[in-house]
Motif scaffolding. Sequence first.
Motif, PDB file in Angstrom:
ATOM      1  N   MET A   1       0.843  -1.204   0.000  1.00  0.00           N
ATOM      2  CA  MET A   1       0.000   0.000   0.000  1.00  0.00           C
ATOM      3  C   MET A   1       0.873   1.247   0.000  1.00  0.00           C
ATOM      4  SD  MET A   1      -3.025   0.987   2.675  1.00  0.00           S
ATOM      5  CE  MET A   1      -3.992   2.488   2.473  1.00  0.00           C
ATOM      6  N   GLY A   2       0.578   2.185  -0.863  1.00  0.00           N
ATOM      7  CA  GLY A   2       1.373   3.394  -0.968  1.00  0.00           C
ATOM      8  C   GLY A   2       1.143   4.348   0.181  1.00  0.00           C
ATOM      9  N   ALA A   3       2.043   5.327   0.289  1.00  0.00           N
ATOM     10  CA  ALA A   3       1.921   6.326   1.345  1.00  0.00           C
ATOM     11  C   ALA A   3       0.686   7.183   1.116  1.00  0.00           C
ATOM     12  CB  ALA A   3       3.180   7.188   1.369  1.00  0.00           C
ATOM     13  N   ARG A   4       0.075   7.566   2.224  1.00  0.00           N
ATOM     14  CA  ARG A   4      -1.121   8.401   2.118  1.00  0.00           C
ATOM     15  C   ARG A   4      -0.743   9.809   1.664  1.00  0.00           C
ATOM     16  NH1 ARG A   4      -5.604   9.308   6.929  1.00  0.00           N
ATOM     17  NH2 ARG A   4      -7.080  10.566   5.705  1.00  0.00           N
ATOM     18  N   PRO A   5      -1.399  10.346   0.637  1.00  0.00           N
ATOM     19  CA  PRO A   5      -1.045  11.688   0.157  1.00  0.00           C
ATOM     20  C   PRO A   5      -1.496  12.772   1.130  1.00  0.00           C
ATOM     21  CG  PRO A   5      -2.965  10.872  -1.014  1.00  0.00           C
ATOM     22  CD  PRO A   5      -2.472   9.729  -0.168  1.00  0.00           C
ATOM     23  N   ASP A   6      -0.806  13.877   1.097  1.00  0.00           N
ATOM     24  CA  ASP A   6      -1.158  15.061   1.886  1.00  0.00           C
ATOM     25  C   ASP A   6      -1.838  16.036   0.924  1.00  0.00           C
ATOM     26  OD1 ASP A   6      -1.379  17.164   3.601  1.00  0.00           O
ATOM     27  OD2 ASP A   6       0.760  17.603   3.704  1.00  0.00           O
ATOM     28  N   ARG A  24       0.915  16.615  -1.814  1.00  0.00           N
ATOM     29  CA  ARG A  24       2.234  15.979  -1.718  1.00  0.00           C
ATOM     30  C   ARG A  24       2.021  14.491  -1.972  1.00  0.00           C
ATOM     31  NH1 ARG A  24       6.294  13.508  -1.748  1.00  0.00           N
ATOM     32  NH2 ARG A  24       8.167  13.781  -0.479  1.00  0.00           N
ATOM     33  N   PHE A  25       2.557  13.989  -3.088  1.00  0.00           N
ATOM     34  CA  PHE A  25       2.407  12.588  -3.464  1.00  0.00           C
ATOM     35  C   PHE A  25       3.769  11.901  -3.406  1.00  0.00           C
ATOM     36  CE2 PHE A  25      -1.354  14.221  -5.913  1.00  0.00           C
ATOM     37  CZ  PHE A  25      -2.310  13.473  -5.251  1.00  0.00           C
ATOM     38  N   ILE A  42       2.402  24.597 -10.505  1.00  0.00           N
ATOM     39  CA  ILE A  42       3.787  24.809 -10.112  1.00  0.00           C
ATOM     40  C   ILE A  42       4.172  23.679  -9.167  1.00  0.00           C
ATOM     41  CG2 ILE A  42       3.881  27.305 -10.454  1.00  0.00           C
ATOM     42  CD1 ILE A  42       3.447  27.692  -7.476  1.00  0.00           C
ATOM     43  N   VAL A  43       5.423  23.231  -9.272  1.00  0.00           N
ATOM     44  CA  VAL A  43       5.944  22.143  -8.462  1.00  0.00           C
ATOM     45  C   VAL A  43       6.937  22.723  -7.465  1.00  0.00           C
ATOM     46  CG1 VAL A  43       7.257  19.980  -8.488  1.00  0.00           C
ATOM     47  CG2 VAL A  43       5.608  20.468 -10.316  1.00  0.00           C
ATOM     48  N   ASP A  44       6.778  22.386  -6.193  1.00  0.00           N
ATOM     49  CA  ASP A  44       7.650  22.924  -5.139  1.00  0.00           C
ATOM     50  C   ASP A  44       8.752  21.960  -4.736  1.00  0.00           C
ATOM     51  OD1 ASP A  44       6.309  25.480  -4.684  1.00  0.00           O
ATOM     52  OD2 ASP A  44       4.645  24.286  -3.957  1.00  0.00           O
ATOM     53  N   GLU A  45       8.523  20.663  -4.898  1.00  0.00           N
ATOM     54  CA  GLU A  45       9.540  19.658  -4.608  1.00  0.00           C
ATOM     55  C   GLU A  45       9.453  18.558  -5.654  1.00  0.00           C
ATOM     56  OE1 GLU A  45       9.028  18.109  -0.705  1.00  0.00           O
ATOM     57  OE2 GLU A  45       9.204  20.056   0.288  1.00  0.00           O
ATOM     58  N   GLY A  46      10.605  18.071  -6.086  1.00  0.00           N
ATOM     59  CA  GLY A  46      10.619  16.999  -7.059  1.00  0.00           C
ATOM     60  C   GLY A  46      10.338  17.501  -8.466  1.00  0.00           C
ATOM     61  N   THR A  47      10.070  16.555  -9.353  1.00  0.00           N
ATOM     62  CA  THR A  47       9.756  16.861 -10.743  1.00  0.00           C
ATOM     63  C   THR A  47       8.621  15.952 -11.200  1.00  0.00           C
ATOM     64  OG1 THR A  47      12.042  17.496 -11.244  1.00  0.00           O
ATOM     65  CG2 THR A  47      10.645  16.921 -13.109  1.00  0.00           C
ATOM     66  N   THR A  79      11.173  11.921 -10.095  1.00  0.00           N
ATOM     67  CA  THR A  79      12.302  11.915  -9.171  1.00  0.00           C
ATOM     68  C   THR A  79      11.951  11.064  -7.958  1.00  0.00           C
ATOM     69  OG1 THR A  79      11.414  14.006  -8.312  1.00  0.00           O
ATOM     70  CG2 THR A  79      13.288  14.149  -9.806  1.00  0.00           C
ATOM     71  N   PRO A  80      12.943  10.444  -7.307  1.00  0.00           N
ATOM     72  CA  PRO A  80      12.667   9.645  -6.114  1.00  0.00           C
ATOM     73  C   PRO A  80      12.049  10.507  -5.012  1.00  0.00           C
ATOM     74  CG  PRO A  80      14.897   9.256  -6.926  1.00  0.00           C
ATOM     75  CD  PRO A  80      14.368  10.441  -7.674  1.00  0.00           C
ATOM     76  N   GLY A  81      11.151   9.905  -4.257  1.00  0.00           N
ATOM     77  CA  GLY A  81      10.548  10.629  -3.144  1.00  0.00           C
ATOM     78  C   GLY A  81       9.272  11.347  -3.490  1.00  0.00           C
ATOM     79  N   GLY A  82       8.831  11.275  -4.746  1.00  0.00           N
ATOM     80  CA  GLY A  82       7.575  11.894  -5.107  1.00  0.00           C
ATOM     81  C   GLY A  82       7.704  13.368  -5.425  1.00  0.00           C
ATOM     82  N   PHE A  83       6.605  14.107  -5.258  1.00  0.00           N
ATOM     83  CA  PHE A  83       6.603  15.523  -5.598  1.00  0.00           C
ATOM     84  C   PHE A  83       5.558  16.253  -4.763  1.00  0.00           C
ATOM     85  CE2 PHE A  83       3.698  13.336  -8.466  1.00  0.00           C
ATOM     86  CZ  PHE A  83       2.560  14.114  -8.424  1.00  0.00           C
TER      87      PHE A  83
END
Length: 278
Positions: A1-6, A24-25, A42-47, A79-83
């Motif tokens: 099961m994947g991480a719960r999105p914020d 945040r996914f 717009i993306v604040d973290e990741g790609t 990118t690793p870690g989501g976005f």
Amino acid sequence: MGARPDITAWRPDVEGIDEVFHARFADHAYPMHTHDAWTLLIVDEGTVRYDLDRHEHGAPSSVVTLLPPHVPHNGGAATPGGFRKRVLYLSTTQIDADLVGRAVDRPVLRDPRLRHRVDQLHRTLERPGDELEAQSRLALVSEHLARHLRDETAAPRVPDRRVAFALRDLLDERFIEGLTLREAAERLHSHHTHLVRAFSREFGMAPHQYLTGRRVDLARRLLLGGMRAPEVAASAGFYDQSHFSRHFRRVVGTSPGHYARAGSEAVRRSSAPRTNAA
């Protein structure tokens, strides 16, 4: 099961914006889908990587992405870690439908100034009571997007002191109850973006800044007259106590409560009996 999105999503009281979506996914991938609105991302973290009209694109944190309505696209982390992203779903009234094809061909805008403006618009939308500011920011962002799609340079600066002073008079008339940018445009028979630009050029501040200044001036007089801060907030046209305190502190440099206490102390000192030195 994947991480719960914020996720945070809401519909602001700002004409032209159908939805604000912050997310945040870690591992979610969107299937092919469409929207009936313009998607301003717009993306604040990741790609984020996505396919639009069978062409692959990327959305790093340095760019603004504009996806047209009714055109299928997908999306997922590149990118690793989501976005982490922020999205505005803009009504189709904000950008002409004849620009959809150009948006399909060039959805990426590498413009730091526009990126900053979109960021500021998001921050404004998070603050209830600042709808006029959000409307003004949205007008400039939408104009910039349309110019990009048409390959136009910046709009020529045509002086229009008449409309600037007319808008100031209207703001003076309505500064407590407020008004929308559309109402002002209809009253003054001018495009809402032209109103913002003309006013800002003439007075060195945006219309929402002028409106806030008028409200703070009234609040100062009411506080020094002995009215309680919660009553002042409503009487001066602020959305609530938090909205009032934030803008009062920004303009005056202190809280409404401290300002009122300082005024009361000054009155007490001036009314105290004076003794003559021996």
